[in-house]
Design an enzyme around this catalytic site. Structure first.
Site, PDB file in Angstrom:
ATOM      1  N   PRO A 105       1.013  -1.330  -0.056  1.00  0.00           N
ATOM      2  CA  PRO A 105      -0.312  -0.097  -0.274  1.00  0.00           C
ATOM      3  C   PRO A 105       1.097   1.612   0.033  1.00  0.00           C
ATOM      4  CG  PRO A 105       0.094  -0.808   2.442  1.00  0.00           C
ATOM      5  CD  PRO A 105       0.807  -1.817   0.777  1.00  0.00           C
ATOM      6  N   HIS A 106       0.611   1.942  -0.404  1.00  0.00           N
ATOM      7  CA  HIS A 106       1.416   3.488  -0.652  1.00  0.00           C
ATOM      8  C   HIS A 106       0.541   4.293  -0.879  1.00  0.00           C
ATOM      9  CE1 HIS A 106       1.218   1.458  -4.736  1.00  0.00           C
ATOM     10  NE2 HIS A 106       1.265   2.189  -5.338  1.00  0.00           N
ATOM     11  N   GLY A 107       1.177   5.962  -0.242  1.00  0.00           N
ATOM     12  CA  GLY A 107       0.316   6.942  -0.646  1.00  0.00           C
ATOM     13  C   GLY A 107       0.781   8.031  -0.906  1.00  0.00           C
TER      14      GLY A 107
END
Length: 152
Positions: free
Chosen positions: A66-68
């Site tokens: 997951p990345h943001g």
């Protein structure tokens, strides 16, 4: 550049207990906050969820990344967690996720740092022995030592 340049040993969770990706993200975000790497948990969570809505970040091989990208992130960071019991994450191969690499980058650094971290990880994650080593490691020091081998 090493993966461990983006983390400390305190950013490793040995036994993540979460029944969903959303609960896992909240626990990893708490680590980012305790390490002083984000200014706003809610904004960072929204960035992660918005990215997840595009397509699952569970890439297969029991791995999720997951990345943001958001200004709520102070500096490029990676939190790693082992989830021995597995988390259903809509993985590309249908397997539950047991290794989570959560990446956060400031919006201003989004292009370079974000892609650099993903490239570092993707080159090593295709290696079965690397993934197995992370699953078999029992201490933070063992995991950190393995993660320190991820370099450009």
């Amino acid at each position: 550049m090493k993966l461990t340049d983006y983390m400390t040993k305190d950013m490793i969770i040995l036994d993540l207990k979460a029944s969903s990706p959303h609960l896992a993200l909240h626990q990893l975000i708490d680590v980012m906050e305790s390490e002083g790497r984000i200014t706003n948990k809610s904004d960072y969570y929204k960035a992660l969820v918005n990215r997840e809505a595009q397509s699952s970040t569970a890439i297969g091989f029991e791995v999720a990344i997951p990345h943001g990208k958001t200004d709520a992130v102070i500096l490029p960071s990676v939190v790693f967690a082992k989830a021995p019991e597995g988390i259903e994450w809509e993985s590309l191969d249908g397997d539950p996720v047991k290794l989570v690499f959560m990446i956060g980058v400031p919006e201003a650094a989004a292009g370079n740092e974000h892609l650099r971290i993903l490239a570092l990880l993707s080159r090593r994650l295709i290696d079965d022995s690397f993934r197995d080593g992370l699953k078999e490691a029992v201490t933070v020091d063992e995991i950190y030592a393995q993660l320190s081998t991820v370099e450009a």
